[in-house]
Motif scaffolding. Structure first.
Motif, PDB file in Angstrom:
ATOM      1  N   ASP A 162      -9.321  -6.275  11.222  1.00 17.64           N
ATOM      2  CA  ASP A 162     -10.289  -6.133   9.902  1.00 17.64           C
ATOM      3  C   ASP A 162     -10.353  -4.868   9.301  1.00 17.64           C
ATOM      4  O   ASP A 162     -10.037  -5.458   7.612  1.00 17.64           O
ATOM      5  N   GLN A 163     -10.169  -4.233   9.297  1.00 22.49           N
ATOM      6  CA  GLN A 163      -9.987  -2.824   8.788  1.00 22.49           C
ATOM      7  C   GLN A 163      -8.749  -3.041   8.109  1.00 22.49           C
ATOM      8  O   GLN A 163      -8.920  -2.329   6.250  1.00 22.49           O
TER       9      GLN A 163
ATOM     10  N   LEU B  51      -7.569  -5.939   6.463  1.00 29.07           N
ATOM     11  CA  LEU B  51      -7.639  -7.114   5.547  1.00 29.07           C
ATOM     12  C   LEU B  51      -8.266  -6.130   4.658  1.00 29.07           C
ATOM     13  O   LEU B  51      -8.640  -7.061   3.845  1.00 29.07           O
ATOM     14  N   SER B  52      -9.294  -5.740   5.296  1.00 30.11           N
ATOM     15  CA  SER B  52     -10.505  -5.808   4.286  1.00 30.11           C
ATOM     16  C   SER B  52      -9.925  -4.179   2.967  1.00 30.11           C
ATOM     17  O   SER B  52     -10.527  -3.775   1.782  1.00 30.11           O
ATOM     18  N   GLN B  53      -8.681  -3.899   3.787  1.00 29.29           N
ATOM     19  CA  GLN B  53      -8.030  -2.854   2.835  1.00 29.29           C
ATOM     20  C   GLN B  53      -8.859  -1.292   2.377  1.00 29.29           C
ATOM     21  O   GLN B  53      -8.657  -0.062   2.474  1.00 29.29           O
ATOM     22  N   GLU B  54      -9.080  -1.333   4.393  1.00 28.19           N
ATOM     23  CA  GLU B  54     -10.268   0.080   4.026  1.00 28.19           C
ATOM     24  C   GLU B  54      -9.290   1.057   4.833  1.00 28.19           C
ATOM     25  O   GLU B  54      -9.100   2.033   4.785  1.00 28.19           O
TER      26      GLU B  54
ATOM     27  N   ILE C 130      -2.393 -10.250   2.776  1.00 28.12           N
ATOM     28  CA  ILE C 130      -2.634  -9.445   1.993  1.00 28.12           C
ATOM     29  C   ILE C 130      -1.668  -8.402   1.710  1.00 28.12           C
ATOM     30  O   ILE C 130      -1.136  -7.547   0.587  1.00 28.12           O
TER      31      ILE C 130
ATOM     32  N   LYS D 294      -6.966 -14.260  -2.937  1.00 29.25           N
ATOM     33  CA  LYS D 294      -6.442 -12.821  -3.604  1.00 29.25           C
ATOM     34  C   LYS D 294      -6.072 -13.428  -5.078  1.00 29.25           C
ATOM     35  O   LYS D 294      -6.175 -12.625  -5.714  1.00 29.25           O
TER      36      LYS D 294
END
Length: 220
Positions: A37-38, A40-43, A170, A191
């Protein structure tokens, strides 16, 4: 039209599902989903996330993991015909993948020559699986991509080539920004829509062949 050149993703694009996610669902302990998840969220950067996820797995599971993916991964409908079409038309085709050599290469054997495949590599010599990064970002990219698709596009194509990018996630977004033509599935569609990147959705590679015949071959 300038000479077309194709850069195609592997996981979730050539295969029906993402093999890294399939491996994690089957073999990884709790905690891998948070890392996914990190990413995919670009965190966190892709390189960091993929490295962390594989470090959860013992190296001596290599045989079981490889066997599982080779048995369960399905190649998307029309891919074999798509490869034949690119050869027939003399269009260079490169596989640029955030996937790992130990499953990408066996799944593409007999379909794509090894020198056309650019992916991450793996080291099973330590206790945990370590991912190696032979295709990291060039000076123009600071995203810590792992397998840097924009850098590979710059390395493998000329400025005036007609660049075609095919992808689903992504990891394909930065490549899509450099493309003259984008074929998108799944998360990449979202996106592209969000950022106003023109794209053609596709389900099978027969869709891709059809659009290429109409838009590229007809104007060559």
């Amino acid at each position: 039209m300038n000479k077309p050149i194709i850069f195609c993703d592997f996981d979730g694009t050539i295969t029906n599902t993402d093999n890294i996610i399939a491996i994690m669902k089957k073999f990884a302990p709790a905690g891998w989903e948070k890392i996914k998840d990190q990413v995919l969220s670009q965190e966190i950067p892709i390189q960091e996330g993929v490295g962390k996820m594989f470090s959860l797995l013992p190296s001596d599971w290599k045989g079981d993991i490889t066997d599982y993916i080779v048995k369960h991964a399905e190649i998307r409908e029309g891919f074999k015909e798509f490869v034949a079409f690119t050869k027939e038309q003399g269009i260079p085709l490169y596989i640029v993948s955030g996937g790992i050599d130990f499953f990408v290469e066996p799944l593409l054997e007999g379909l794509i020559a090894k020198e056309q495949i650019y992916c991450n590599q793996s080291d099973f010599s330590n206790e945990r699986i370590e991912i190696l990064w032979p295709h990291t970002c060039d000076a123009k990219c600071t995203n810590e991509c792992g397998c840097c698709k924009p850098s590979l596009i710059r390395k493998l194509s000329n400025q005036d080539d007609f660049k075609i990018v095919i992808g689903d996630s992504i990891t394909d977004l930065q490549a899509a920004k450099l493309a003259d033509k984008v074929f998108a599935r799944d998360f990449l569609i979202e996106k592209c829509e969000e950022l106003g990147i023109e794209h053609s959705p596709f389900y099978s590679f027969f869709d891709v062949i059809g659009i290429l015949k109409k838009e590229i071959v007809a104007h060559a």
